[in-house]
Design a protein around this motif. Structure first.
Motif, PDB file in Angstrom:
ATOM      1  N   GLU A  52       0.869  -1.164   0.000  1.00 50.13           N
ATOM      2  CA  GLU A  52       0.000   0.000   0.000  1.00 50.13           C
ATOM      3  C   GLU A  52       0.909   1.217   0.000  1.00 50.13           C
ATOM      4  OE1 GLU A  52      -3.712   0.259   2.489  1.00 50.13           O
ATOM      5  OE2 GLU A  52      -2.500   1.850   3.422  1.00 50.13           O
ATOM      6  N   ILE A  53       0.658   2.127  -0.934  1.00 49.34           N
ATOM      7  CA  ILE A  53       1.542   3.266  -1.139  1.00 49.34           C
ATOM      8  C   ILE A  53       0.735   4.548  -1.049  1.00 49.34           C
ATOM      9  CG2 ILE A  53       3.117   4.381  -2.771  1.00 49.34           C
ATOM     10  CD1 ILE A  53       3.322   1.428  -3.997  1.00 49.34           C
ATOM     11  N   HIS A  54       1.227   5.491  -0.259  1.00 49.33           N
ATOM     12  CA  HIS A  54       0.620   6.808  -0.130  1.00 49.33           C
ATOM     13  C   HIS A  54       1.549   7.819  -0.793  1.00 49.33           C
ATOM     14  CE1 HIS A  54      -2.584   5.676   2.752  1.00 49.33           C
ATOM     15  NE2 HIS A  54      -1.729   4.699   3.009  1.00 49.33           N
ATOM     16  N   LEU A  55       1.093   8.403  -1.903  1.00 43.43           N
ATOM     17  CA  LEU A  55       1.869   9.390  -2.642  1.00 43.43           C
ATOM     18  C   LEU A  55       1.269  10.773  -2.429  1.00 43.43           C
ATOM     19  CD1 LEU A  55       2.252   7.684  -6.125  1.00 43.43           C
ATOM     20  CD2 LEU A  55       3.991   7.889  -4.377  1.00 43.43           C
ATOM     21  N   THR A  56       2.113  11.744  -2.179  1.00 47.32           N
ATOM     22  CA  THR A  56       1.664  13.128  -2.046  1.00 47.32           C
ATOM     23  C   THR A  56       2.155  13.901  -3.261  1.00 47.32           C
ATOM     24  OG1 THR A  56       1.769  12.967   0.352  1.00 47.32           O
ATOM     25  CG2 THR A  56       1.735  15.174  -0.586  1.00 47.32           C
ATOM     26  N   LEU A  57       1.202  14.331  -4.074  1.00 53.59           N
ATOM     27  CA  LEU A  57       1.525  15.108  -5.265  1.00 53.59           C
ATOM     28  C   LEU A  57       1.211  16.572  -4.994  1.00 53.59           C
ATOM     29  CD1 LEU A  57      -0.232  12.879  -7.952  1.00 53.59           C
ATOM     30  CD2 LEU A  57       2.138  12.742  -7.191  1.00 53.59           C
ATOM     31  N   PRO A  58       2.197  17.443  -5.035  1.00 47.75           N
ATOM     32  CA  PRO A  58       1.898  18.874  -4.878  1.00 47.75           C
ATOM     33  C   PRO A  58       1.031  19.354  -6.043  1.00 47.75           C
ATOM     34  CG  PRO A  58       4.248  18.440  -4.626  1.00 47.75           C
ATOM     35  CD  PRO A  58       3.623  17.187  -5.139  1.00 47.75           C
ATOM     36  N   ARG A  59       0.001  20.134  -5.735  1.00 46.72           N
ATOM     37  CA  ARG A  59      -0.891  20.642  -6.780  1.00 46.72           C
ATOM     38  C   ARG A  59      -0.114  21.448  -7.823  1.00 46.72           C
ATOM     39  NH1 ARG A  59      -6.287  20.557  -6.598  1.00 46.72           N
ATOM     40  NH2 ARG A  59      -7.273  19.694  -4.765  1.00 46.72           N
ATOM     41  N   SER A  60       0.921  22.163  -7.382  1.00 42.67           N
ATOM     42  CA  SER A  60       1.707  22.969  -8.317  1.00 42.67           C
ATOM     43  C   SER A  60       2.429  22.074  -9.333  1.00 42.67           C
ATOM     44  CB  SER A  60       2.716  23.831  -7.565  1.00 42.67           C
ATOM     45  OG  SER A  60       3.585  23.022  -6.809  1.00 42.67           O
ATOM     46  N   GLN A  61       2.878  20.902  -8.899  1.00 46.60           N
ATOM     47  CA  GLN A  61       3.574  19.977  -9.789  1.00 46.60           C
ATOM     48  C   GLN A  61       2.609  19.389 -10.826  1.00 46.60           C
ATOM     49  OE1 GLN A  61       5.515  16.667  -7.777  1.00 46.60           O
ATOM     50  NE2 GLN A  61       7.308  16.958  -9.035  1.00 46.60           N
ATOM     51  N   CYS A  62       1.356  19.206 -10.441  1.00 46.87           N
ATOM     52  CA  CYS A  62       0.335  18.675 -11.350  1.00 46.87           C
ATOM     53  C   CYS A  62      -0.353  19.783 -12.136  1.00 46.87           C
ATOM     54  CB  CYS A  62      -0.734  17.930 -10.564  1.00 46.87           C
ATOM     55  SG  CYS A  62      -0.135  16.564  -9.602  1.00 46.87           S
ATOM     56  N   GLU A  63      -0.023  21.025 -11.814  1.00 46.53           N
ATOM     57  CA  GLU A  63      -0.675  22.195 -12.398  1.00 46.53           C
ATOM     58  C   GLU A  63      -2.183  22.125 -12.204  1.00 46.53           C
ATOM     59  OE1 GLU A  63       0.682  23.033 -16.347  1.00 46.53           O
ATOM     60  OE2 GLU A  63       2.763  22.850 -15.748  1.00 46.53           O
ATOM     61  N   MET A  64      -2.579  21.748 -10.985  1.00 43.91           N
ATOM     62  CA  MET A  64      -3.986  21.652 -10.619  1.00 43.91           C
ATOM     63  C   MET A  64      -4.234  22.578  -9.450  1.00 43.91           C
ATOM     64  SD  MET A  64      -4.652  17.585 -10.914  1.00 43.91           S
ATOM     65  CE  MET A  64      -6.286  17.763 -10.269  1.00 43.91           C
ATOM     66  N   TYR A  65      -5.025  23.587  -9.676  1.00 44.13           N
ATOM     67  CA  TYR A  65      -5.290  24.573  -8.645  1.00 44.13           C
ATOM     68  C   TYR A  65      -6.783  24.598  -8.349  1.00 44.13           C
ATOM     69  CZ  TYR A  65      -0.644  25.788 -10.173  1.00 44.13           C
ATOM     70  OH  TYR A  65       0.689  25.718 -10.508  1.00 44.13           O
ATOM     71  N   GLY A  66      -7.139  25.169  -7.228  1.00 43.83           N
ATOM     72  CA  GLY A  66      -8.549  25.278  -6.860  1.00 43.83           C
ATOM     73  C   GLY A  66      -9.113  23.954  -6.394  1.00 43.83           C
ATOM     74  N   THR A  67     -10.252  23.579  -6.946  1.00 47.37           N
ATOM     75  CA  THR A  67     -10.945  22.370  -6.483  1.00 47.37           C
ATOM     76  C   THR A  67     -10.790  21.195  -7.438  1.00 47.37           C
ATOM     77  OG1 THR A  67     -12.974  23.088  -7.569  1.00 47.37           O
ATOM     78  CG2 THR A  67     -12.672  23.722  -5.245  1.00 47.37           C
ATOM     79  N   ALA A  68      -9.893  21.291  -8.404  1.00 44.65           N
ATOM     80  CA  ALA A  68      -9.696  20.197  -9.355  1.00 44.65           C
ATOM     81  C   ALA A  68      -9.222  18.941  -8.623  1.00 44.65           C
ATOM     82  CB  ALA A  68      -8.678  20.595 -10.409  1.00 44.65           C
ATOM     83  N   GLU A  69      -9.742  17.801  -9.052  1.00 43.45           N
ATOM     84  CA  GLU A  69      -9.415  16.505  -8.440  1.00 43.45           C
ATOM     85  C   GLU A  69      -8.891  15.555  -9.503  1.00 43.45           C
ATOM     86  OE1 GLU A  69      -9.575  15.825  -5.224  1.00 43.45           O
ATOM     87  OE2 GLU A  69     -10.413  17.779  -4.712  1.00 43.45           O
ATOM     88  N   LEU A  70      -8.365  14.422  -9.047  1.00 43.93           N
ATOM     89  CA  LEU A  70      -7.921  13.348  -9.930  1.00 43.93           C
ATOM     90  C   LEU A  70      -8.750  12.107  -9.666  1.00 43.93           C
ATOM     91  CD1 LEU A  70      -4.013  13.516  -9.758  1.00 43.93           C
ATOM     92  CD2 LEU A  70      -5.440  14.073 -11.706  1.00 43.93           C
ATOM     93  N   LYS A  71      -8.987  11.336 -10.716  1.00 44.11           N
ATOM     94  CA  LYS A  71      -9.620  10.024 -10.572  1.00 44.11           C
ATOM     95  C   LYS A  71      -9.014   9.107 -11.621  1.00 44.11           C
ATOM     96  CE  LYS A  71     -13.499  10.837 -13.653  1.00 44.11           C
ATOM     97  NZ  LYS A  71     -14.917  10.761 -13.863  1.00 44.11           N
ATOM     98  N   GLU A  72      -9.184   7.810 -11.433  1.00 38.38           N
ATOM     99  CA  GLU A  72      -8.648   6.860 -12.397  1.00 38.38           C
ATOM    100  C   GLU A  72      -9.416   6.990 -13.700  1.00 38.38           C
ATOM    101  OE1 GLU A  72      -6.823   2.381 -12.347  1.00 38.38           O
ATOM    102  OE2 GLU A  72      -8.240   2.959 -10.806  1.00 38.38           O
ATOM    103  N   SER A  73      -8.700   7.023 -14.809  1.00 38.33           N
ATOM    104  CA  SER A  73      -9.319   7.178 -16.113  1.00 38.33           C
ATOM    105  C   SER A  73     -10.041   5.899 -16.499  1.00 38.33           C
ATOM    106  CB  SER A  73      -8.259   7.509 -17.161  1.00 38.33           C
ATOM    107  OG  SER A  73      -8.824   7.529 -18.442  1.00 38.33           O
ATOM    108  N   LEU A  74     -11.213   6.050 -17.067  1.00 42.65           N
ATOM    109  CA  LEU A  74     -11.995   4.893 -17.498  1.00 42.65           C
ATOM    110  C   LEU A  74     -11.796   4.591 -18.971  1.00 42.65           C
ATOM    111  CD1 LEU A  74     -15.275   5.715 -15.566  1.00 42.65           C
ATOM    112  CD2 LEU A  74     -13.418   4.188 -14.890  1.00 42.65           C
TER     113      LEU A  74
END
Length: 166
Positions: A52-74
């Motif tokens: 089990e792996i817990h990764l912390t991605l800084p929003r700045s590194q993902c260029e995701m600001y505000g309320t944007a989220e990530l989910k697994e692509s279908l």
């Protein structure tokens, strides 16, 4: 020019307190490859173990600001059975991913997860890299955020009592 060694000299190595950087070196390293790809370096894992792996991605590194989220692509036709996204949580600064990874082969293990942004539907590729030690090659020190949750060993053995066909 070599100096002669006389008598019994004692050689010792001393490290100062400031040389102890073990805690900093034991973190999962996340690198941005380009606008749509991140690489997570997990260090050493052990063959046949599930993690089990817990990764912390800084929003700045993902260029995701505000309320944007990530989910697994279908959009994937076949899901990745060796690396799965279990959960996503976030705050204002970071996005925290909880993954499950199975170390199914020795040497370099490279798994890819396709993640989708909630705001733009753009894909973000997360590449997970690890070095996997085989049986009898030692027990690795796991990096912070990684824990072993199970072992799945092959029961096939060359020392079988089956006699074969006559």
């Amino acid at each position: 020019m070599r100096l002669p060694i006389t008598g019994k000299e004692q050689h010792r190595v001393h490290f100062g307190e400031d040389a102890d950087c073990f805690g900093k070196d034991n973190e999962i390293v996340i690198q941005k490859q380009d606008d749509c790809q991140l690489t997570a370096h997990l260090g050493f894992l052990q063959l046949g173990h599930r993690y089990e792996i817990h990764l912390t991605l800084p929003r700045s590194q993902c260029e995701m600001y505000g309320t944007a989220e990530l989910k697994e692509s279908l959009t994937e036709k076949v899901p990745n059975v060796n690396c799965r996204l279990l959960a996503v949580s976030s705050d204002k600064k970071d996005i925290i991913l909880k993954l499950e990874l199975f170390a199914y082969k020795e040497k370099l293990l490279k798994e890819e997860l396709r993640l989708e942004r909630s705001d733009t539907k753009a894909l973000l590729m997360l590449v997970v890299l690890a070095r996997v030690l085989g049986r009898g090659k030692g027990t690795p020190l796991l990096r912070n955020g990684i824990k072993s949750i199970g072992v799945e060993l092959d029961d096939e053995s060359e020392a079988s009592d089956w006699q074969g066909f006559d």
